[in-house]
Design a protein around this motif. Structure first.
Motif, mmCIF file in Angstrom:
data_model
loop_
_atom_site.group_PDB
_atom_site.id
_atom_site.type_symbol
_atom_site.label_atom_id
_atom_site.label_comp_id
_atom_site.label_asym_id
_atom_site.label_seq_id
_atom_site.Cartn_x
_atom_site.Cartn_y
_atom_site.Cartn_z
ATOM 1 N N ASN A 164 46.921 -69.009 153.489
ATOM 2 C CA ASN A 164 45.823 -68.523 152.644
ATOM 3 C C ASN A 164 45.101 -67.324 153.242
ATOM 4 O OD1 ASN A 164 44.314 -69.730 154.687
ATOM 5 N ND2 ASN A 164 43.984 -71.607 153.510
ATOM 6 N N TYR A 165 45.822 -66.569 154.079
ATOM 7 C CA TYR A 165 45.230 -65.366 154.678
ATOM 8 C C TYR A 165 45.354 -64.218 153.675
ATOM 9 C CZ TYR A 165 43.924 -61.916 158.193
ATOM 10 O OH TYR A 165 43.285 -60.917 158.882
ATOM 11 N N LEU A 166 44.331 -64.023 152.895
ATOM 12 C CA LEU A 166 44.354 -63.118 151.751
ATOM 13 C C LEU A 166 44.705 -61.663 152.080
ATOM 14 C CD1 LEU A 166 41.229 -64.497 149.853
ATOM 15 C CD2 LEU A 166 43.646 -64.923 149.340
ATOM 16 N N PRO A 167 44.345 -61.137 153.262
ATOM 17 C CA PRO A 167 44.693 -59.745 153.525
ATOM 18 C C PRO A 167 46.198 -59.473 153.577
ATOM 19 C CG PRO A 167 42.966 -60.457 155.021
ATOM 20 C CD PRO A 167 43.473 -61.685 154.322
ATOM 21 N N VAL A 168 46.988 -60.510 153.811
ATOM 22 C CA VAL A 168 48.428 -60.305 154.012
ATOM 23 C C VAL A 168 49.272 -60.975 152.941
ATOM 24 C CG1 VAL A 168 50.359 -60.669 155.608
ATOM 25 C CG2 VAL A 168 48.093 -60.064 156.502
ATOM 26 N N PHE A 169 48.885 -62.182 152.527
ATOM 27 C CA PHE A 169 49.764 -62.970 151.655
ATOM 28 C C PHE A 169 49.196 -63.135 150.250
ATOM 29 C CE2 PHE A 169 50.577 -64.300 156.030
ATOM 30 C CZ PHE A 169 51.931 -64.019 156.105
ATOM 31 N N ASP A 170 50.074 -63.026 149.278
ATOM 32 C CA ASP A 170 49.737 -63.219 147.879
ATOM 33 C C ASP A 170 49.767 -64.710 147.593
ATOM 34 O OD1 ASP A 170 49.746 -63.498 145.100
ATOM 35 O OD2 ASP A 170 50.825 -61.629 144.787
ATOM 36 N N MET A 171 48.613 -65.289 147.274
ATOM 37 C CA MET A 171 48.518 -66.734 147.109
ATOM 38 C C MET A 171 49.414 -67.257 145.991
ATOM 39 S SD MET A 171 46.772 -67.553 149.553
ATOM 40 C CE MET A 171 47.342 -69.169 149.097
ATOM 41 N N GLU A 172 49.571 -66.493 144.927
ATOM 42 C CA GLU A 172 50.401 -66.957 143.814
ATOM 43 C C GLU A 172 51.854 -67.126 144.262
ATOM 44 O OE1 GLU A 172 49.190 -68.098 141.170
ATOM 45 O OE2 GLU A 172 47.160 -67.438 141.611
ATOM 46 N N LYS A 173 52.340 -66.215 145.087
ATOM 47 C CA LYS A 173 53.701 -66.315 145.601
ATOM 48 C C LYS A 173 53.810 -67.399 146.671
ATOM 49 C CE LYS A 173 54.834 -61.459 144.682
ATOM 50 N NZ LYS A 173 55.206 -60.154 145.283
ATOM 51 N N GLU A 174 52.766 -67.544 147.481
ATOM 52 C CA GLU A 174 52.763 -68.560 148.532
ATOM 53 C C GLU A 174 52.873 -69.968 147.941
ATOM 54 O OE1 GLU A 174 52.367 -68.967 152.146
ATOM 55 O OE2 GLU A 174 53.457 -67.113 151.869
ATOM 56 N N LYS A 175 52.168 -70.203 146.841
ATOM 57 C CA LYS A 175 52.150 -71.536 146.234
ATOM 58 C C LYS A 175 53.521 -71.949 145.705
ATOM 59 C CE LYS A 175 47.328 -71.042 144.768
ATOM 60 N NZ LYS A 175 46.437 -70.835 143.600
ATOM 61 N N LEU A 176 54.374 -70.977 145.454
ATOM 62 C CA LEU A 176 55.692 -71.269 144.896
ATOM 63 C C LEU A 176 56.733 -71.584 145.969
ATOM 64 C CD1 LEU A 176 55.857 -68.487 142.135
ATOM 65 C CD2 LEU A 176 55.324 -70.913 141.826
ATOM 66 N N LYS A 177 56.393 -71.334 147.218
ATOM 67 C CA LYS A 177 57.349 -71.553 148.305
ATOM 68 C C LYS A 177 57.489 -73.050 148.614
ATOM 69 C CE LYS A 177 56.521 -67.123 150.637
ATOM 70 N NZ LYS A 177 56.071 -66.486 151.897
ATOM 71 N N SER A 178 58.707 -73.460 148.858
ATOM 72 C CA SER A 178 58.965 -74.845 149.250
ATOM 73 C C SER A 178 58.875 -74.955 150.772
ATOM 74 C CB SER A 178 60.360 -75.280 148.778
ATOM 75 O OG SER A 178 60.651 -76.578 149.214
ATOM 76 N N LYS A 179 57.920 -75.737 151.265
ATOM 77 C CA LYS A 179 57.695 -75.791 152.705
ATOM 78 C C LYS A 179 57.894 -77.182 153.297
ATOM 79 C CE LYS A 179 54.980 -71.616 152.948
ATOM 80 N NZ LYS A 179 53.958 -70.860 153.676
#
Length: 255
Positions: free
Chosen positions: A110-125
């Motif tokens: 959730n580090y907004l300066p670097v990562f797009d949250m919408e794309k992050e939420k779609l990743k399988s972790k």
């Protein structure tokens, strides 16, 4: 079992809740007057900041006395920790806290300066699968330290040195409050540093920032109006709060 945690948008609180036991908020401990704790098992759970450890967790480690035959550490992270785990184990040892188990857990970044949250939420972790592995280890009192590589440790040391040279790289100067702000005060309630006050302006109330910012971004991610923004966000409309944690719980942990 006692679990000490620091959370901004809920990831570390989610994991702390899964372990069970008695939960203790690190920001609340620092605001109190009790710093000696003892139990048969003690856990410390926190996110990775700048490839190492949040300042508020460092302050906690310097201030408390933890007595237990088994102390474990879980660092939640979104994309990389580099040598953060090893860095923390050494730091804790310097402050007379000896860690028997230390590992990391991949979650949503959730580090907004670097990562797009919408794309992050779609990743399988594989969060549940990886957590169950950690839980099994800790239930069995396994001794293990995730040391990472030599290059990881060097990278963390370099990044930490950079932030000492440029202390304002992550600062409140990066924030601005838009006209959508309705003065609800949520930002002030979720701030672990009590760094935000709600000032009465001529027409409405707005948050005013002090200089003791953890740069946890809770105020931005959890603003109901999305009125607080960062001038270098990857996606200025995307926000994050862990789905297994409520806003009320985060406020209770940090207010």
């Amino acid at each position: 079992m006692k679990i000490f945690y620091f959370t901004a948008t809920g990831n570390s609180l989610d994991i702390a809740k899964r372990f069970g036991g008695e939960l203790y908020s690190i920001p609340k401990i620092l605001k109190g007057d009790k710093f000696d704790f003892e139990d048969e098992k003690i856990g410390i759970i926190f996110p990775c900041y700048d490839a190492a450890v949040p300042n508020i967790v460092r302050e906690f480690i310097k201030k408390v006395t933890l007595k237990s035959p088994y102390i474990f550490v879980i660092m939640t992270y979104g994309n990389f920790t580099l040598g953060g785990i090893n860095w923390f184990v050494k730091f804790a040892q310097e402050n007379n806290i000896h860690i028997q188990y230390a590992d990391k857990l991949l979650m949503i970044d959730n580090y907004l300066p670097v990562f797009d949250m919408e794309k992050e939420k779609l990743k399988s972790k594989n969060i549940n699968e990886n957590f169950n592995r950690l839980l099994k280890d800790i239930n069995q009192n396994k001794h293990y330290i995730n040391n990472g590589s030599f290059l990881d440790s060097m990278a963390t040391s370099t990044i930490q040195s950079m932030f000492k040279i440029f202390p304002n790289f992550n600062s409140v100067k990066k924030f601005f409050v838009g006209n959508d702000c309705n003065g609800c005060g949520t930002c002030s309630k979720v701030c672990p540093r009590d760094n935000i006050t709600i000032s009465k302006n001529v027409d409405k109330s707005k948050p005013v920032y002090g200089q003791n910012c953890e740069f946890c971004l809770a105020c931005i991610n959890l603003c109901p109006q999305k009125a607080i923004k960062l001038n270098r966000e990857k996606n200025s409309n995307a926000r994050f709060m862990n789905e297994n944690v409520t806003l009320k719980e985060i406020i209770a942990a940090n207010d």
